[in-house]
Design a protein around this motif. Structure first.
Motif, PDB file in Angstrom:
ATOM      1  N   GLN A 265     -15.193 -26.028   7.706  1.00 20.46           N
ATOM      2  CA  GLN A 265     -16.067 -25.391   7.466  1.00 20.46           C
ATOM      3  C   GLN A 265     -16.659 -24.691   6.219  1.00 20.46           C
ATOM      4  O   GLN A 265     -15.260 -24.067   5.341  1.00 20.46           O
ATOM      5  CB  GLN A 265     -16.310 -24.509   8.543  1.00 20.46           C
ATOM      6  CG  GLN A 265     -16.160 -23.516   8.651  1.00 20.46           C
ATOM      7  CD  GLN A 265     -15.912 -22.066   9.896  1.00 20.46           C
ATOM      8  OE1 GLN A 265     -17.274 -21.420  10.156  1.00 20.46           O
ATOM      9  NE2 GLN A 265     -15.164 -22.727  11.029  1.00 20.46           N
TER      10      GLN A 265
ATOM     11  N   ALA B 166     -15.604 -21.667   3.917  1.00 22.65           N
ATOM     12  CA  ALA B 166     -15.132 -20.559   4.281  1.00 22.65           C
ATOM     13  C   ALA B 166     -14.427 -19.814   2.774  1.00 22.65           C
ATOM     14  O   ALA B 166     -14.265 -20.718   2.056  1.00 22.65           O
ATOM     15  CB  ALA B 166     -13.863 -20.393   5.134  1.00 22.65           C
TER      16      ALA B 166
ATOM     17  N   THR C  10     -17.538 -16.367   6.536  1.00 23.01           N
ATOM     18  CA  THR C  10     -17.466 -17.349   7.702  1.00 23.01           C
ATOM     19  C   THR C  10     -19.107 -17.443   7.116  1.00 23.01           C
ATOM     20  O   THR C  10     -19.580 -16.854   6.434  1.00 23.01           O
ATOM     21  CB  THR C  10     -17.888 -17.911   8.347  1.00 23.01           C
ATOM     22  OG1 THR C  10     -17.579 -16.443   9.420  1.00 23.01           O
ATOM     23  CG2 THR C  10     -16.220 -17.921   7.908  1.00 23.01           C
TER      24      THR C  10
ATOM     25  N   ALA D 255     -12.018 -20.212  10.871  1.00 22.31           N
ATOM     26  CA  ALA D 255     -11.808 -21.180   9.633  1.00 22.31           C
ATOM     27  C   ALA D 255     -11.014 -22.337   9.601  1.00 22.31           C
ATOM     28  O   ALA D 255     -11.503 -23.225   8.692  1.00 22.31           O
ATOM     29  CB  ALA D 255     -12.240 -20.052   8.574  1.00 22.31           C
TER      30      ALA D 255
END
Length: 610
Positions: A483, A485, A526, A563
């Motif tokens: 994702q 990050a 994030t 993450a």
């Protein structure tokens, strides 16, 4: 808890002789007496039952069967029946800074685990603050009960200013000065610029000469193949110990050349299982083999342990328990020439002693005695150590005079679209080295496209010592982020500039500005959260208590896992992406650096520019 004085003196043997011989005549009683335990005699390699240890002041006066008259009215008596008596464990190569703890809080963390001393290479803080930083570590260590022997960093910076920018620079004069600070300045720290030694760099040769002339020893860091004749040249130059063994062949080669081979079990580099086979399979004499931690983050101290964990691990690999204890006590003391003071439970040595319960192979430490005083029982400190007062410059060392923006993390390419063959540093879980590969990476509008859908991340590094303002950017693989990050840190071995790794430019800027604003630390960002761990002391260590830092460290690890970065103690591995003296590809503020058989070289990010 009881409050004690800040200073813990460790008098020389010569000063203690009158009291020790007075005890032997019966004119003086023991101040502390351990009765009827099983002695782990690391000198003879035996386990001896029904043994007693009498301590007078800070040193051991007697070891043997119980004798009437040794105990007086004020003697503290410890009944050790059913327990083992062993020398306090010694870490033969350790960077306290890597724990993220101050020296005092490191002592609070490891003394209950049975570590009573170590040989600490403070080259992390030295690369940031120079000799004043090393002096802070030494002075703070002297205010703890640990037998803390400090080494002067050999490589500040780890290579040369042409390859990286650190906060200071050491040469022969600085080494000579630091070694004059006292007998607890014990050695020259790991000589990571081994190409410089082999090829006769005057600075490296001069530092070794200054150390040997001071009567001290030289520690090593050699990563070229062990079957290479240059290892012999390295040893001939006076380097007598090395912790960069990763195979049994590495250990054998070093021992055969008269060196001490240090076998490492850090938080994220697990070399003992492979290297210990030099003894368990090949039968190499163990007396020049040493167990060390190198780098253990505070969360792994809490979750796994310190030298107690490493000794237990060695035993699990097939090492006899008494031999494993030798590797973490006597062998270590002999390597540094201090076996008269530490490393065994024998008359005349300082009373650094641990008691263990249950099976010896479990290394279950239930009491720690340092310099003749009980300092920990059943996993907790019994003394309250006084916090150290740090100078202002030590807690304000991040000198980046701007706010970073997402554009600072864009990578411009020589082509406007399509793909471009890009050099990538691939990290390996539980290993210090990286692998160099080439990957065809998409390009759009003349910029490299790294995004969460990719398996790659950017790695960027900004000089933070207020010198050049230099920066560099590269590509890294195997981080695992699934994702958007980023992680930023001021712990970036060994020059400790600001290192940022991520797949989203905005989050990379956010994480970087977080650690800059904290005056050092770690931040994981994030789209939904940012988790921070402040490290005010030189941007390397927290000034908070042990338990607080442990919790913050665990929170950072959980944020990384959330993450998608699931590597074991991932922060430890990621912080080495700037360590240009280990194979193969790393980043500094001057660019991408590769180490090869020829030494260090700068390389381009794109293959067609190589």
């Amino acid at each position: 808890m009881i409050e004690v004085a800040a200073k813990f003196a460790r008098p020389q043997l010569a000063d203690c002789i009158p009291d020790l011989v007075a005890f032997s005549r019966g004119d003086k009683n023991a101040t502390l007496f351990i009765r009827n335990g099983s002695l782990v005699n690391v000198v003879s390699g035996e386990i001896l039952s029904n043994m007693c240890v009498a301590v007078v002041g800070t040193r051991i006066a007697y070891v043997g069967p119980y004798v009437e008259g040794m105990i007086g009215e004020t003697t503290k008596v410890i009944e050790a029946e059913g327990k083992y008596i062993a020398p306090g464990l010694l870490d033969g190569h350790c960077h306290i800074e890597s724990s993220l703890l101050s020296v005092t809080e490191f002592a609070n963390g490891v003394l209950p685990l049975g570590t009573t001393g170590g040989f600490f290479d403070a080259h992390e803080i030295s690369n940031v603050l120079g000799l004043p930083g090393l002096r802070i570590m030494l002075d703070e260590a002297r205010q703890t009960p640990m037998a803390a022997y400090m080494q002067v960093a050999s490589c500040v910076p780890s290579t040369t200013p042409d390859f990286e920018t650190s906060g200071a620079e050491f040469g022969p004069e600085e080494v000579a000065e630091a070694l004059s600070w006292g007998p607890d300045m014990i050695a020259l720290g790991e000589v990571m610029n081994f190409p410089g030694v082999v090829y006769g760099d005057p600075k490296m040769i001069g530092e070794i000469q200054a150390t040997l002339r001071a009567g001290k020893v030289v520690d090593g860091h050699y990563t070229w193949p062990s079957n290479d004749s240059r290892l012999a040249a390295y040893a001939a130059a006076g380097v007598s110990g090395c912790h960069e063994s990763v195979t049994k062949e590495d250990v054998i080669a070093r021992v055969r050349l008269g060196m001490y081979a240090k076998m490492r079990r850090g938080s994220a580099w697990h070399d003992v299982a492979a290297t210990i086979k030099a003894h368990t399979e090949q039968g190499i004499d163990s007396r020049r083999m040493i167990l060390v931690s190198d780098d253990r983050i505070c969360s792994s101290l809490k979750e796994e342990g310190h030298m107690n964990f490493i000794v237990r691990h060695a035993i699990q690999q097939g090492v006899k328990p008494v031999t494993a204890f030798q590797m973490a006590t006597l062998n270590t003391a002999e390597r540094f020439g201090v076996a008269r003071d530490v490393g065994s439970v024998t008359p005349g040595t300082i009373a650094d002693i641990i008691l263990l319960d249950g099976n010896l192979a479990d290394v279950n430490v239930v009491m720690t005695i340092a310099r003749g005083e009980v300092v920990a029982e059943n996993g907790a400190m019994t003394l309250e150590l006084t916090p150290f007062d740090y100078p202002e410059y030590a807690v304000n060392s991040v000198k980046i005079g701007k706010t970073l923006t997402p554009s600072d993390f864009e990578i411009k390419t020589p082509v406007s679209a399509g793909t471009i063959k890009t050099r990538v540093a691939v990290v390996r879980e539980n290993h210090v080295e990286t692998e160099e590969i080439f990957v065809d990476v998409p390009v759009k509008d003349g910029k490299l496209q790294i995004n969460p859908e990719s398996t790659l991340c950017k790695m960027a590094l900004f000089e933070r010592h207020g010198k050049t303002g230099g920066s560099a950017i590269g590509v890294v693989g195997n981080i695992g982020f699934d994702q958007p990050a980023a992680i930023a840190m001021t712990v970036a071995h060994d020059s400790h500039n600001v290192l940022i790794i991520g797949n989203d430019d905005a989050l990379m800027a956010k994480a970087a500005n977080s650690v800059i604003g904290m005056q050092g630390g770690i931040a994981v960002a994030t789209n939904t959260d940012i988790v921070e761990l402040p490290l005010r002391l030189a941007g390397l260590m927290s000034t908070e208590p042990y338990e607080t830092v442990v919790k913050q460290s665990i929170d950072i690890n959980h944020a990384l896992v959330k993450a998608g970065c699931t590597m074991n103690y991932a922060f430890m591995t990621l912080s080495l992406l700037a360590l240009v003296v280990i194979p193969t590809l790393h980043i500094s503020d001057t660019g991408l650096i590769r180490i090869s058989d020829a030494g260090f070289e700068k390389v381009s990010l794109f293959a067609d520019e190589a």
